[in-house]
Motif scaffolding. Structure first.
Motif, short mmCIF file in Angstrom:
data_model
loop_
_atom_site.label_atom_id
_atom_site.label_comp_id
_atom_site.label_asym_id
_atom_site.label_seq_id
_atom_site.Cartn_x
_atom_site.Cartn_y
_atom_site.Cartn_z
N ARG A 349 51.11 38.57 44.68
CA ARG A 349 49.86 37.40 44.26
C ARG A 349 50.33 36.51 43.25
N ARG A 359 52.92 37.07 37.93
CA ARG A 359 52.29 38.18 37.96
C ARG A 359 53.14 39.39 38.72
N ARG A 364 49.85 47.84 44.53
CA ARG A 364 48.93 47.85 45.70
C ARG A 364 49.11 46.68 46.70
N ASP A 365 49.11 45.40 46.02
CA ASP A 365 49.33 44.14 46.67
C ASP A 365 50.44 44.04 47.79
N TRP A 490 41.06 49.51 43.84
CA TRP A 490 41.39 48.32 44.28
C TRP A 490 40.79 47.16 43.63
N ASN A 491 39.47 47.38 43.10
CA ASN A 491 38.57 46.41 42.64
C ASN A 491 38.94 46.22 41.14
N ASP A 492 39.62 45.17 40.72
CA ASP A 492 40.05 44.81 39.46
C ASP A 492 39.11 44.80 38.35
N GLU A 640 35.38 39.15 42.30
CA GLU A 640 34.78 40.35 42.56
C GLU A 640 33.16 40.54 42.21
N PHE A 645 34.34 38.22 49.35
CA PHE A 645 35.96 38.45 48.83
C PHE A 645 36.56 39.01 50.36
C1 GLC Z 1 43.28 40.64 43.59
C2 GLC Z 1 44.29 41.47 43.04
C3 GLC Z 1 44.20 42.61 43.76
C4 GLC Z 1 43.02 43.33 43.82
C5 GLC Z 1 42.06 42.35 44.18
C6 GLC Z 1 40.46 43.01 44.19
O1 GLC Z 1 43.43 40.26 44.83
O2 GLC Z 1 45.69 40.80 43.20
O3 GLC Z 1 45.24 43.71 43.12
O4 GLC Z 1 42.82 44.59 44.51
O5 GLC Z 1 42.07 41.26 43.35
O6 GLC Z 1 40.05 43.37 42.85
#
Ligand code: GLC
Length: 808
Positions: A349, A359, A364-365, A490-492, A640, A645
């Motif tokens: 990313r 970054r 996870r990305d 996953w949700n930042d 988010e 999204f």
């Molecule tokens: C961005 C981040 C990712 C995360 C997503 C949702 O894409 O790079 O790691 O999971 O946002 O928050």
């Protein structure tokens, strides 16, 4: 041609032609050979970097973005009367008689015409040598002789980007440019020594395919005071000035003079390259540049490098082909999604015109990108898989952001996330399903040291690494029995609910269920110890029960629990009543009844649908948990906090396809194809590339509703790639073979897919005589009816003709 005459796809060539240079945002393309990288916009803006944009940034690019989209890969055509223009339109901005840009996989081309002269600039990265070619063809279509000056220019950066930003005023005394007479090249040497890998630091060079008439290594002298790239003094006077620096701002510029009779053309190739080792082995590196220049002074050799580049892409893109009734969707599935997945695999990313390149690799990305890469390039996915597993700590959790090219200094301050390690079984499953080679599980991989997040020690098998991830999750369950959120799942921004470390993630619990099922399947197929399988089964049953007991809100699935034990994602809440992820992942995890899961999806659609996909959450938070304690910096409708999204919509489509809800699935999938979204929303509102997914599209709670935000570097590419090929067209690799399980619109009569799988080519034609959306009546492989929907790869070699008849 698109309605507004802005662009046109050329599907045969897998490219897009763009007819407007002043788009609302840069529409970029990536040029790369896997080591040297660049992006370039339709207007020529962009920059190049070698291996990492943090440690080896070759050129500047202005992220504050005014003036917009620059500097870049600039060339100038200067006529005898002083008229000066650029085939990229920028930076000169001289009105042209004709202009277009083209983005192709791995290369871009710009064609400008002025006063009867056409300049075609092809930009690409050579495959075997780390150099970018500015390949210019100049044609004189006028009826007079033309005396022309051609210039190429690159604004060079101090290689270490953060020191350039913060300490550039000191480090400018540690840079040199010089002209090497023998090489006829301008060379830049960056000699700031506290570099992570001193032996790698490259020299950067620019040369032409012929003797340059003038050159410059001094940006300020080439541009002149109070000027910028639009009108460099060096171009205006028709002479770069032959300046170099022993401190100051470097650049690489070169000039070649041409005289073309009417109807004549010529080809001039400028090259910008890197030669590693320039700091410690200066002489050898210069000798290497000399060897490199043998390639770049021969047009045949340059063409050979270009052919190698296009062959790489053709090979990658030909692995999966399809013909379906909807051409906009077909183009996205077979061309643009896999192209974007490659870019994400390379840049995670980190780097685009929005993302400044800081970054590194998100754990996870990159894991999710590799799930998307695995079906076309399992070798690449395997290499990255092994690397990612080497970034796992012995307790089973993983380093959230990795900087393989940037050394230990960047790897400080590791955070702990509930989900990072849980993506790895998915990567391993995707690779094994593609290759069937279980020896991957026995490969030894070291552990990451928590002392410095950089050095590694010891080693254990891939299987042990995966099981250690299970240990971590088991050892870190909260009061309600779900994975502790820690610094996020996953949700930042979900970490806002777990600032005291007690918040729990239901979504992560669902993810855990999916990967436990995958591990059980892998473990059984690979003959792993029964004790491991028993343990996985026990963890699975426990988490399923927990989800069934605590995650249901009456009409849909909840999202998690706060530090205080309050529910996140419940109809009782003022903000964030419903999150879409737990609705889709519940279906995927196979938890709950069909009635519950359909109700969850119905409510997700009811509350969050827009004309181009579902919002992540509804309503967006204004404040939470305790007014005036802000939940998030994101305004409602942004990212988010209530945007569409895009990545999460991929999961919604997977769930809908599993539920057999083809109409809903295809509506969302079709609406989100960037070209369709742009067409629906309108260019001036959507703004971004019609060929690359955005991370998110601003939601209706925000004035900027419809704006495509953060394009290119997003997990959306890999997920939409998988959704289209594996869940909708339904050609899905499993451990036992290729499964055929389509979910298509009822009015499709037929479609076809060609796909490579375990060394064979499968030519699959699907017919749908009864107009169903899901279900298989019969599958024939080379004329023989098979049992079930999975084609046994051991029974196939060479080419397999697969005839699929759908039906109830
Ligand atoms: C961005 C981040 C990712 C995360 C997503 C949702 O894409 O790079 O790691 O999971 O946002 O928050």
């Amino acid at each position: 041609m698109n309605d507004n005459n802005t662009y046109r796809f050329d599907d045969e060539k897998r490219s897009i032609e763009i007819f407007r240079s002043d788009l609302p945002t840069p529409w970029i393309n990536y040029l790369s050979n896997g080591r040297l990288h660049a992006f370039v916009s339709q207007a020529g803006g962009g920059f190049a970097w070698w291996k990492s944009p943090i440690t080896y940034r070759m050129m500047h690019y202005r992220y504050q973005n005014v003036p917009m989209d620059g500097p870049g890969f600039y060339t100038y055509v200067r006529e005898k009367d002083g008229t000066t223009w650029s085939p990229t339109f920028r930076p000169c901005e001289t009105p042209l008689d004709d202009w277009k840009a083209e983005h192709h996989p791995g290369w871009s081309q710009f064609t400008g015409t002025k006063n009867g002269v056409t300049a075609k600039l092809k930009l690409f990265c050579a495959m075997d040598t780390d150099a970018i070619c500015y390949d210019l063809e100049i044609i004189n279509n006028s009826n007079e002789e033309k005396e022309l000056d051609l210039f190429a220019y690159a604004d060079l950066a101090q290689l270490e980007w953060t020191t350039d930003l913060f300490y550039g005023y000191y480090i400018q005394s540690q840079v040199t440019t010089f002209y090497d007479e023998e090489l006829d090249a301008i060379i830049y040497r960056y000699q700031h020594t506290p570099q992570p890998f001193v032996e790698d630091v490259p020299l950067i060079w620019m040369a032409a395919d012929r003797k340059m008439d003038s050159w410059s290594g001094d940006r300020d002298k080439f541009l002149g005071p109070y000027r910028y790239e639009q009108n460099p003094i060096g171009v205006e006077r028709g002479d770069c000035g032959n300046d170099t620096i022993e401190c100051g701002h470097p650049c690489a510029a070169g000039q070649v003079k041409l005289t073309l009779k009417p109807g004549e053309s010529d080809r001039v190739v400028f090259t910008l390259g890197v030669a590693p080792g320039g700091l410690i082995k200066h002489k050898e590196t210069l000798a290497n540049i000399k060897t490199d220049l043998e390639t770049f002074r021969s047009h045949d050799a340059i063409d050979g490098q270009f052919a190698k580049l296009t062959a790489w892409w053709d090979n990658h893109l030909n692995k999966f082909d399809c013909s379906i009734p909807n051409k906009d969707i077909e183009r996205q599935i077979k061309t643009w999604s896999p192209i974007q997945t490659v870019h994400n695999g390379r840049y995670s990313r980190s780097t685009s015109w929005h993302a400044p390149g800081y970054r590194g690799f998100g754990y996870r990305d990159t894991a999710t990108d590799m799930v998307g890469v695995a079906y076309r390039d399992p070798k690449w996915a395997t290499d990255m898989c092994l690397y990612l597993l080497s970034q796992q700590f012995e307790d089973g959790h993983a380093l959230h952001t990795c900087y393989p090219e940037d050394g230990p200094a960047m790897s400080r301050g590791a955070s702990k996330h509930a989900d990072d390690h849980l993506w790895m079984p998915m990567v391993v499953y995707a690779i094994l399903a593609e290759t069937g080679d279980y020896s991957l599980l026995d490969q030894e991989v070291p552990w990451l040291s928590p002392e410095d997040n950089w050095t590694t020690f010891g080693s254990d098998s891939v299987w042990t690494h995966l099981m250690r991830g299970v240990d971590f999750t088991e050892n870190n369950l909260g009061e309600k029995g779900f994975p502790l959120t820690f610094d996020g799942d996953w949700n930042d921004i979900i970490l806002r609910f777990s600032r005291a470390g007690k918040g729990e993630s239901i979504f992560c619990g669902q993810q855990y269920v999916i990967i436990l099922r995958q591990l059980l399947e892998i473990g059984a197929a690979a003959g792993k110890p029964q004790a491991d399988l028993d343990r996985l089964r026990h963890c699975l049953d426990k988490m399923v029960l927990n989800l069934e007991t605590h995650a249901w809100d009456g009409e849909y699935w909840r999202r998690g629990f706060t530090d205080e034990g309050d529910i996140v994602g419940t109809k009782e809440a003022e903000y964030g009543k419903i999150f879409i992820n737990p609705q889709s992942w519940s279906v995927w995890a196979g938890v709950g009844t069909d009635a519950q899961n359909n109700s969850g999806m119905d409510n997700a659609i009811k509350y969050t649908a827009t004309d181009f996909g579902l919002r992540l959450v509804y309503p967006g938070f204004k404040t939470y948990p305790h007014d005036p304690d802000p939940f998030t910096g994101y305004n409602p409708g942004c990212a988010e906090n209530g945007a569409v999204f895009c990545q999460a919509n991929g999961w919604v489509i997977i769930a809908l396809s599993k539920l057999g809800r083809s109409e809903d699935a295809w509506k969302i999938f079709g609406d989100m194809v960037p070209h369709t979204a742009l067409t629906k929303i309108g260019l001036e509102r959507y703004e971004a590339e019609p060929y690359a997914y955005a991370s998110n599209i601003i939601g209706p709670e925000n004035k900027r509703h419809g704006w495509a935000n953060v394009t290119q570097v997003t997990g959306t590419a890999a997920w939409m790639d998988l959704v289209g090929t594996q869940y909708l067209l339904g050609v899905r690799p499993t451990l036992n073979g290729l499964e055929i399980d389509p979910c298509i619109p009822a009015d499709w009569k037929e479609y076809s897919v060609t796909r490579e799988y375990r060394g064979a080519t499968y030519k699959i034609s699907v017919s749908n005589p009864d107009g169903v959306v899901k279900g298989i009546k019969e599958i024939k492989v080379n004329g023989q009816i098979i049992k079930g929907q999975v084609i046994d790869p051991t029974a196939v070699s060479g080419e397999a003709a697969v005839e699929v008849v759908m039906g109830a």
